[in-house]
Write a protein that holds these residues in place. Structure first.
Motif, PDB file in Angstrom:
ATOM      1  N   TRP A  36     -38.879 -36.706 -26.000  1.00  0.00           N
ATOM      2  CA  TRP A  36     -39.766 -37.859 -25.866  1.00  0.00           C
ATOM      3  C   TRP A  36     -40.385 -38.241 -27.214  1.00  0.00           C
ATOM      4  O   TRP A  36     -40.519 -39.427 -27.534  1.00  0.00           O
ATOM      5  CB  TRP A  36     -40.862 -37.571 -24.843  1.00  0.00           C
ATOM      6  CG  TRP A  36     -40.420 -37.731 -23.428  1.00  0.00           C
ATOM      7  CD1 TRP A  36     -40.228 -36.733 -22.511  1.00  0.00           C
ATOM      8  CD2 TRP A  36     -40.118 -38.951 -22.747  1.00  0.00           C
ATOM      9  NE1 TRP A  36     -39.819 -37.255 -21.312  1.00  0.00           N
ATOM     10  CE2 TRP A  36     -39.740 -38.610 -21.421  1.00  0.00           C
ATOM     11  CE3 TRP A  36     -40.125 -40.291 -23.127  1.00  0.00           C
ATOM     12  CZ2 TRP A  36     -39.375 -39.575 -20.479  1.00  0.00           C
ATOM     13  CZ3 TRP A  36     -39.759 -41.265 -22.189  1.00  0.00           C
ATOM     14  CH2 TRP A  36     -39.389 -40.901 -20.894  1.00  0.00           C
ATOM     15  N   ALA A  90     -47.174 -48.989 -20.038  1.00  0.00           N
ATOM     16  CA  ALA A  90     -47.664 -47.994 -19.073  1.00  0.00           C
ATOM     17  C   ALA A  90     -47.554 -48.532 -17.651  1.00  0.00           C
ATOM     18  O   ALA A  90     -47.291 -47.769 -16.707  1.00  0.00           O
ATOM     19  CB  ALA A  90     -49.110 -47.628 -19.394  1.00  0.00           C
ATOM     20  N   TRP A  91     -47.750 -49.823 -17.484  1.00  0.00           N
ATOM     21  CA  TRP A  91     -47.614 -50.460 -16.165  1.00  0.00           C
ATOM     22  C   TRP A  91     -46.169 -50.358 -15.681  1.00  0.00           C
ATOM     23  O   TRP A  91     -45.895 -50.056 -14.520  1.00  0.00           O
ATOM     24  CB  TRP A  91     -48.060 -51.912 -16.266  1.00  0.00           C
ATOM     25  CG  TRP A  91     -47.835 -52.726 -15.019  1.00  0.00           C
ATOM     26  CD1 TRP A  91     -48.288 -52.442 -13.758  1.00  0.00           C
ATOM     27  CD2 TRP A  91     -47.086 -53.936 -14.912  1.00  0.00           C
ATOM     28  NE1 TRP A  91     -47.888 -53.418 -12.872  1.00  0.00           N
ATOM     29  CE2 TRP A  91     -47.148 -54.355 -13.560  1.00  0.00           C
ATOM     30  CE3 TRP A  91     -46.410 -54.727 -15.837  1.00  0.00           C
ATOM     31  CZ2 TRP A  91     -46.519 -55.515 -13.109  1.00  0.00           C
ATOM     32  CZ3 TRP A  91     -45.789 -55.894 -15.389  1.00  0.00           C
ATOM     33  CH2 TRP A  91     -45.844 -56.269 -14.044  1.00  0.00           C
ATOM     34  N   THR A 120     -43.685 -48.193 -16.890  1.00  0.00           N
ATOM     35  CA  THR A 120     -43.100 -46.850 -16.845  1.00  0.00           C
ATOM     36  C   THR A 120     -43.932 -45.844 -16.052  1.00  0.00           C
ATOM     37  O   THR A 120     -43.373 -44.931 -15.444  1.00  0.00           O
ATOM     38  CB  THR A 120     -42.895 -46.302 -18.266  1.00  0.00           C
ATOM     39  OG1 THR A 120     -44.171 -46.225 -18.932  1.00  0.00           O
ATOM     40  CG2 THR A 120     -41.957 -47.192 -19.058  1.00  0.00           C
ATOM     41  N   LEU A 121     -45.262 -45.978 -16.106  1.00  0.00           N
ATOM     42  CA  LEU A 121     -46.130 -44.982 -15.474  1.00  0.00           C
ATOM     43  C   LEU A 121     -46.812 -45.492 -14.208  1.00  0.00           C
ATOM     44  O   LEU A 121     -47.541 -44.751 -13.557  1.00  0.00           O
ATOM     45  CB  LEU A 121     -47.205 -44.516 -16.472  1.00  0.00           C
ATOM     46  CG  LEU A 121     -46.688 -43.916 -17.792  1.00  0.00           C
ATOM     47  CD1 LEU A 121     -47.856 -43.565 -18.697  1.00  0.00           C
ATOM     48  CD2 LEU A 121     -45.824 -42.693 -17.518  1.00  0.00           C
ATOM     49  N   GLN A 158     -49.255 -47.584 -14.013  1.00  0.00           N
ATOM     50  CA  GLN A 158     -50.678 -47.873 -14.180  1.00  0.00           C
ATOM     51  C   GLN A 158     -50.936 -49.346 -13.891  1.00  0.00           C
ATOM     52  O   GLN A 158     -50.213 -50.218 -14.359  1.00  0.00           O
ATOM     53  CB  GLN A 158     -51.125 -47.516 -15.596  1.00  0.00           C
ATOM     54  CG  GLN A 158     -51.038 -46.028 -15.899  1.00  0.00           C
ATOM     55  CD  GLN A 158     -51.536 -45.677 -17.291  1.00  0.00           C
ATOM     56  OE1 GLN A 158     -51.991 -46.536 -18.035  1.00  0.00           O
ATOM     57  NE2 GLN A 158     -51.439 -44.402 -17.644  1.00  0.00           N
ATOM     58  N   VAL A 185     -47.147 -45.021 -25.764  1.00  0.00           N
ATOM     59  CA  VAL A 185     -46.932 -44.579 -24.383  1.00  0.00           C
ATOM     60  C   VAL A 185     -45.873 -43.480 -24.333  1.00  0.00           C
ATOM     61  O   VAL A 185     -46.022 -42.480 -23.619  1.00  0.00           O
ATOM     62  CB  VAL A 185     -46.513 -45.766 -23.491  1.00  0.00           C
ATOM     63  CG1 VAL A 185     -46.143 -45.285 -22.090  1.00  0.00           C
ATOM     64  CG2 VAL A 185     -47.650 -46.780 -23.403  1.00  0.00           C
ATOM     65  N   LYS A 221     -47.479 -40.311 -25.351  1.00  0.00           N
ATOM     66  CA  LYS A 221     -48.307 -39.746 -24.278  1.00  0.00           C
ATOM     67  C   LYS A 221     -47.431 -38.996 -23.275  1.00  0.00           C
ATOM     68  O   LYS A 221     -47.771 -37.885 -22.839  1.00  0.00           O
ATOM     69  CB  LYS A 221     -49.095 -40.851 -23.570  1.00  0.00           C
ATOM     70  CG  LYS A 221     -49.871 -40.347 -22.347  1.00  0.00           C
ATOM     71  CD  LYS A 221     -50.696 -41.427 -21.708  1.00  0.00           C
ATOM     72  CE  LYS A 221     -51.312 -40.955 -20.393  1.00  0.00           C
ATOM     73  NZ  LYS A 221     -51.990 -39.655 -20.495  1.00  0.00           N
ATOM     74  N   ILE A 222     -46.297 -39.609 -22.915  1.00  0.00           N
ATOM     75  CA  ILE A 222     -45.389 -38.944 -21.977  1.00  0.00           C
ATOM     76  C   ILE A 222     -44.918 -37.619 -22.568  1.00  0.00           C
ATOM     77  O   ILE A 222     -44.858 -36.597 -21.885  1.00  0.00           O
ATOM     78  CB  ILE A 222     -44.182 -39.854 -21.668  1.00  0.00           C
ATOM     79  CG1 ILE A 222     -44.648 -41.114 -20.938  1.00  0.00           C
ATOM     80  CG2 ILE A 222     -43.159 -39.101 -20.820  1.00  0.00           C
ATOM     81  CD1 ILE A 222     -43.551 -42.145 -20.721  1.00  0.00           C
ATOM     82  N   ASP A 264     -47.674 -34.929 -22.670  1.00  0.00           N
ATOM     83  CA  ASP A 264     -47.941 -34.411 -21.329  1.00  0.00           C
ATOM     84  C   ASP A 264     -46.959 -33.306 -20.947  1.00  0.00           C
ATOM     85  O   ASP A 264     -47.212 -32.554 -19.993  1.00  0.00           O
ATOM     86  CB  ASP A 264     -47.864 -35.545 -20.296  1.00  0.00           C
ATOM     87  CG  ASP A 264     -49.075 -36.465 -20.361  1.00  0.00           C
ATOM     88  OD1 ASP A 264     -50.079 -36.075 -20.982  1.00  0.00           O
ATOM     89  OD2 ASP A 264     -48.997 -37.585 -19.803  1.00  0.00           O
ATOM     90  N   GLN A 265     -45.850 -33.212 -21.689  1.00  0.00           N
ATOM     91  CA  GLN A 265     -44.852 -32.183 -21.392  1.00  0.00           C
ATOM     92  C   GLN A 265     -45.148 -30.863 -22.117  1.00  0.00           C
ATOM     93  O   GLN A 265     -44.465 -29.869 -21.883  1.00  0.00           O
ATOM     94  CB  GLN A 265     -43.449 -32.666 -21.816  1.00  0.00           C
ATOM     95  CG  GLN A 265     -43.037 -34.014 -21.254  1.00  0.00           C
ATOM     96  CD  GLN A 265     -43.008 -34.025 -19.749  1.00  0.00           C
ATOM     97  OE1 GLN A 265     -42.564 -33.058 -19.131  1.00  0.00           O
ATOM     98  NE2 GLN A 265     -43.479 -35.107 -19.143  1.00  0.00           N
TER      99      GLN A 265
END
Length: 311
Positions: free
Chosen positions: A70, A113-114, A116-117, A119, A174, A177-178, A181-182
């Motif tokens: 990522w 983010a909207w 892919t995530l 949000q 973004v 961030k992904i 988070d891993q």
């Protein structure tokens, strides 16, 4: 420490102001691709020194292959495509206007983010986008001198590069961030890598993608001669070093750290103050005239970013 995240965010805004001004000068002197190759290489070197001092290993440890993937993708989008566009717009329209357009980055991050995530986008988010666009419009659109109506006060290709840079930075954020988070913080602690090093570890992999991408682009376009010439340019190397310290090493690393100590909205808003901070330095260094349009447009754009995080 109280307000640590806010203080880091303000420091990042000044750091990005410095790197924008230095990058404009360096891009015009060394060339866009050459400067970026040097920046990525120096950022990797500085990161390795940091890891060596803190953990005893020059490489980040305890990072999963998924997180690494990522971050490499983030570096390709945010650094290779995004910084290529950003530095090209510095050459064409200057760092002051380039940073004004970068207020679109948080908005592009929200859209990404909207998508892919999942949000959600609120009504306030939409209002904030319109306010930011209005602020940018005030600065770059003026009455046409030869025909009725309005026209761009800047070259269109410079504007397109600036918009591309903002979109890529938002998307790259973004993706970062992904990737972060891993990270398995427990496993990292077991091998001696503290949590505060996560942003610098993430940026390490982004820089690997950056240097690979920029080297390829440089080789395809100009060959390696510009890079060889730059290595003998003491003034150019000094600027490249300073740009690296304020940009991909300190600036990016601490921008990722800021969101660990304060709300992302507060951090992003404070870091978005660069278009206002850069007005006076650009006047002193590049003799760029400061107009009421420039000041009002920059202020409105930053207000737009602020409103975005209220939604």
């Amino acid at each position: 420490m109280t307000y640590l995240g806010e203080l880091i965010s303000i420091g990042v805004a000044f750091s990005w102001t410095a790197t924008a001004l230095l990058s404009e000068f360096g891009s015009k002197r060394l060339g866009n691709l050459t400067l970026n190759v040097l920046r990525m290489a120096m950022a990797l070197l500085f990161s390795m020194v940091l890891f060596g001092v803190v953990t005893g290993s020059p490489l980040p440890i305890g990072v999963s292959s998924e997180a690494c993937s990522w971050m490499l993708l983030s570096g390709l989008v945010g650094y290779v495509i995004g910084d290529f566009c950003l530095f090209q717009c510095y050459i064409i329209i200057g760092s002051r206007y380039g940073q004004l357009f970068m207020t679109l980055a948080p908005l592009s991050a929200a859209l990404m983010a909207w998508i892919t995530l999942g949000q959600q986008m609120s009504a306030m988010n939409i209002v904030a986008m319109l306010v930011t666009l209005f602020g940018i419009g005030i600065s770059i659109v003026g009455r046409a001198s030869h025909h009725p109506g309005f026209s761009l006060r800047l070259p269109l290709n410079g504007v397109l590069y600036a918009v591309g840079a903002a979109v890529c930075q938002g998307v790259g954020l973004v993706l970062s961030k992904i990737g972060m988070d891993q990270y398995d913080l427990t496993a990292m602690a077991e091998v001696g890598m503290p949590e505060w090093l996560v942003p610098f570890s993430a940026n390490f992999y982004r820089c690997i993608a950056g240097i690979a991408g920029f080297l390829l682009l440089l080789w395809l376009r100009d060959g390696m001669k510009p890079l060889s010439d730059a290595l003998h340019d003491k003034k150019g190397l000094t600027v490249a070093t300073a740009t690296t310290i304020f940009g991909p090493f300190v600036g990016v690393g601490f921008s990722l750290m800021a969101v660990q100590y304060t709300a992302a909205g507060i951090a992003s808003t404070l870091m978005a103050m660069t278009p206002i901070i850069i007005l006076l330095p650009s006047y002193w260094l590049f003799k760029e005239r400061i107009t009421w349009r420039a000041v009002v447009g920059a202020v409105i754009s930053v207000i737009g970013v602020s409103l975005f995080f209220l939604g």
